[in-house]
Motif scaffolding. Sequence first.
Motif, PDB file in Angstrom:
ATOM      1  N   SER A  67       0.820  -1.207   0.000  1.00 51.64           N
ATOM      2  CA  SER A  67       0.000   0.000   0.000  1.00 51.64           C
ATOM      3  C   SER A  67       0.859   1.264   0.000  1.00 51.64           C
ATOM      4  O   SER A  67       0.545   2.242  -0.689  1.00 51.64           O
ATOM      5  CB  SER A  67      -0.942  -0.009   1.208  1.00 51.64           C
ATOM      6  OG  SER A  67      -1.753   1.143   1.206  1.00 51.64           O
ATOM      7  N   LEU A  92       2.278   1.606  -3.448  1.00 47.85           N
ATOM      8  CA  LEU A  92       1.164   1.920  -4.344  1.00 47.85           C
ATOM      9  C   LEU A  92       0.841   3.408  -4.283  1.00 47.85           C
ATOM     10  O   LEU A  92       0.691   4.072  -5.314  1.00 47.85           O
ATOM     11  CB  LEU A  92      -0.067   1.092  -3.963  1.00 47.85           C
ATOM     12  CG  LEU A  92      -1.396   1.527  -4.587  1.00 47.85           C
ATOM     13  CD1 LEU A  92      -1.379   1.326  -6.096  1.00 47.85           C
ATOM     14  CD2 LEU A  92      -2.538   0.755  -3.939  1.00 47.85           C
ATOM     15  N   ASN A  93       0.721   3.941  -3.075  1.00 47.57           N
ATOM     16  CA  ASN A  93       0.380   5.355  -2.935  1.00 47.57           C
ATOM     17  C   ASN A  93       1.463   6.253  -3.509  1.00 47.57           C
ATOM     18  O   ASN A  93       1.155   7.255  -4.159  1.00 47.57           O
ATOM     19  CB  ASN A  93       0.106   5.690  -1.470  1.00 47.57           C
ATOM     20  CG  ASN A  93      -1.223   5.152  -1.004  1.00 47.57           C
ATOM     21  OD1 ASN A  93      -1.919   4.449  -1.732  1.00 47.57           O
ATOM     22  ND2 ASN A  93      -1.576   5.453   0.219  1.00 47.57           N
ATOM     23  N   ASP A 127       1.204   6.192  -7.249  1.00 45.41           N
ATOM     24  CA  ASP A 127       0.080   6.993  -7.721  1.00 45.41           C
ATOM     25  C   ASP A 127       0.377   8.482  -7.611  1.00 45.41           C
ATOM     26  O   ASP A 127       0.040   9.252  -8.506  1.00 45.41           O
ATOM     27  CB  ASP A 127      -1.192   6.622  -6.961  1.00 45.41           C
ATOM     28  CG  ASP A 127      -2.447   6.972  -7.734  1.00 45.41           C
ATOM     29  OD1 ASP A 127      -2.446   6.847  -8.984  1.00 45.41           O
ATOM     30  OD2 ASP A 127      -3.426   7.375  -7.099  1.00 45.41           O
ATOM     31  N   LEU A 171      -8.321  -5.500  -2.665  1.00 46.35           N
ATOM     32  CA  LEU A 171      -8.401  -4.082  -3.013  1.00 46.35           C
ATOM     33  C   LEU A 171      -7.036  -3.539  -3.413  1.00 46.35           C
ATOM     34  O   LEU A 171      -6.907  -2.869  -4.451  1.00 46.35           O
ATOM     35  CB  LEU A 171      -8.959  -3.282  -1.819  1.00 46.35           C
ATOM     36  CG  LEU A 171      -8.982  -1.772  -1.989  1.00 46.35           C
ATOM     37  CD1 LEU A 171     -10.119  -1.363  -2.921  1.00 46.35           C
ATOM     38  CD2 LEU A 171      -9.142  -1.103  -0.633  1.00 46.35           C
ATOM     39  N   SER A 223      -5.776  -5.084  -6.749  1.00 44.41           N
ATOM     40  CA  SER A 223      -6.507  -4.485  -7.868  1.00 44.41           C
ATOM     41  C   SER A 223      -6.008  -3.064  -8.161  1.00 44.41           C
ATOM     42  O   SER A 223      -5.819  -2.686  -9.318  1.00 44.41           O
ATOM     43  CB  SER A 223      -8.006  -4.478  -7.540  1.00 44.41           C
ATOM     44  OG  SER A 223      -8.726  -3.816  -8.543  1.00 44.41           O
ATOM     45  N   ALA A 224      -5.781  -2.307  -7.114  1.00 47.15           N
ATOM     46  CA  ALA A 224      -5.297  -0.936  -7.292  1.00 47.15           C
ATOM     47  C   ALA A 224      -3.890  -0.923  -7.893  1.00 47.15           C
ATOM     48  O   ALA A 224      -3.564  -0.042  -8.705  1.00 47.15           O
ATOM     49  CB  ALA A 224      -5.324  -0.191  -5.966  1.00 47.15           C
ATOM     50  N   GLU A 274      -4.416  -1.310 -11.513  1.00 44.94           N
ATOM     51  CA  GLU A 274      -5.022  -0.087 -12.048  1.00 44.94           C
ATOM     52  C   GLU A 274      -3.977   1.020 -12.214  1.00 44.94           C
ATOM     53  O   GLU A 274      -3.913   1.671 -13.258  1.00 44.94           O
ATOM     54  CB  GLU A 274      -6.133   0.356 -11.093  1.00 44.94           C
ATOM     55  CG  GLU A 274      -6.909   1.557 -11.541  1.00 44.94           C
ATOM     56  CD  GLU A 274      -7.987   1.939 -10.533  1.00 44.94           C
ATOM     57  OE1 GLU A 274      -8.303   3.144 -10.477  1.00 44.94           O
ATOM     58  OE2 GLU A 274      -8.509   1.071  -9.801  1.00 44.94           O
ATOM     59  N   VAL A 275      -3.145   1.216 -11.199  1.00 43.20           N
ATOM     60  CA  VAL A 275      -2.128   2.264 -11.266  1.00 43.20           C
ATOM     61  C   VAL A 275      -1.049   1.885 -12.284  1.00 43.20           C
ATOM     62  O   VAL A 275      -0.583   2.748 -13.036  1.00 43.20           O
ATOM     63  CB  VAL A 275      -1.535   2.550  -9.871  1.00 43.20           C
ATOM     64  CG1 VAL A 275      -0.316   3.466  -9.958  1.00 43.20           C
ATOM     65  CG2 VAL A 275      -2.596   3.177  -8.967  1.00 43.20           C
ATOM     66  N   ARG A 308      -7.476   8.958  -9.922  1.00 41.87           N
ATOM     67  CA  ARG A 308      -8.349   7.781  -9.999  1.00 41.87           C
ATOM     68  C   ARG A 308      -9.543   8.019  -9.100  1.00 41.87           C
ATOM     69  O   ARG A 308      -9.397   8.353  -7.933  1.00 41.87           O
ATOM     70  CB  ARG A 308      -7.602   6.536  -9.521  1.00 41.87           C
ATOM     71  CG  ARG A 308      -6.438   6.127 -10.371  1.00 41.87           C
ATOM     72  CD  ARG A 308      -5.729   4.892  -9.831  1.00 41.87           C
ATOM     73  NE  ARG A 308      -5.292   5.044  -8.440  1.00 41.87           N
ATOM     74  CZ  ARG A 308      -5.755   4.309  -7.424  1.00 41.87           C
ATOM     75  NH1 ARG A 308      -6.624   3.349  -7.611  1.00 41.87           N
ATOM     76  NH2 ARG A 308      -5.320   4.522  -6.191  1.00 41.87           N
ATOM     77  N   SER A 322     -11.286   5.912  -7.637  1.00 38.24           N
ATOM     78  CA  SER A 322     -11.293   4.960  -6.526  1.00 38.24           C
ATOM     79  C   SER A 322     -10.154   5.196  -5.536  1.00 38.24           C
ATOM     80  O   SER A 322     -10.053   4.481  -4.544  1.00 38.24           O
ATOM     81  CB  SER A 322     -11.188   3.535  -7.081  1.00 38.24           C
ATOM     82  OG  SER A 322      -9.966   3.377  -7.785  1.00 38.24           O
ATOM     83  N   ALA A 323      -9.300   6.193  -5.797  1.00 36.23           N
ATOM     84  CA  ALA A 323      -8.149   6.420  -4.935  1.00 36.23           C
ATOM     85  C   ALA A 323      -8.551   7.061  -3.609  1.00 36.23           C
ATOM     86  O   ALA A 323      -9.489   7.852  -3.559  1.00 36.23           O
ATOM     87  CB  ALA A 323      -7.142   7.310  -5.646  1.00 36.23           C
TER      88      ALA A 323
END
Length: 171
Positions: free
Chosen positions: A101, A104-105, A108, A141, A144-145, A148-149, A161, A163-164
């Motif tokens: 996570s 990921l952040n 993004d 979640l 999937s993210a 997506e990213v 996004r 969903s972000a």
Amino acid sequence: MTETPAAPDPIMDAIGQAVMRGQNGDTAAAREAMLDLWTRIGVTGDPLHRCTLAHSTADLYEDAAQALAWDVRALDAADAATDERVQAHHAGLAIAGFYPSLHLNLADDYRRLGSFEAARAHIDAADQAAPALPEGPYGDLIRSAIKEVAAAIGEKDTAPRPSAPGAGAGG
């Protein structure tokens, strides 16, 4: 054998309350509470507190540069945290599970700022750390993210996004 409950942690409780304020639409009050807590914790305070607070504070900003500053703090704090400390808070946690996570952040944030090389490095790190995610809704979640990213990075798409975390946070 039963698990011994963790000792109460007023800082983690206060972070949770601020997160709830933000999720309930009071972003300004949530930010104010988080900034007050950050001042109390300090930059050399408990790494679990710093990581959790910074990770959650980043979600209160739509502006990618502001979110990035908090996400960098969160990753730095995670690097200082230990499994022993994390498990003192919750027996089922491991610091390795934080990294998908966190990266990921960061990916993004960098993507939204148009820094695609940095975004690619962090999305690759998130993907490599993904096996540490738990099975179930949260892990699904994040996995999937990550996809997506990664796709948005490949398309050089800088749009937020929907969903972000932080989407609609009020900047």
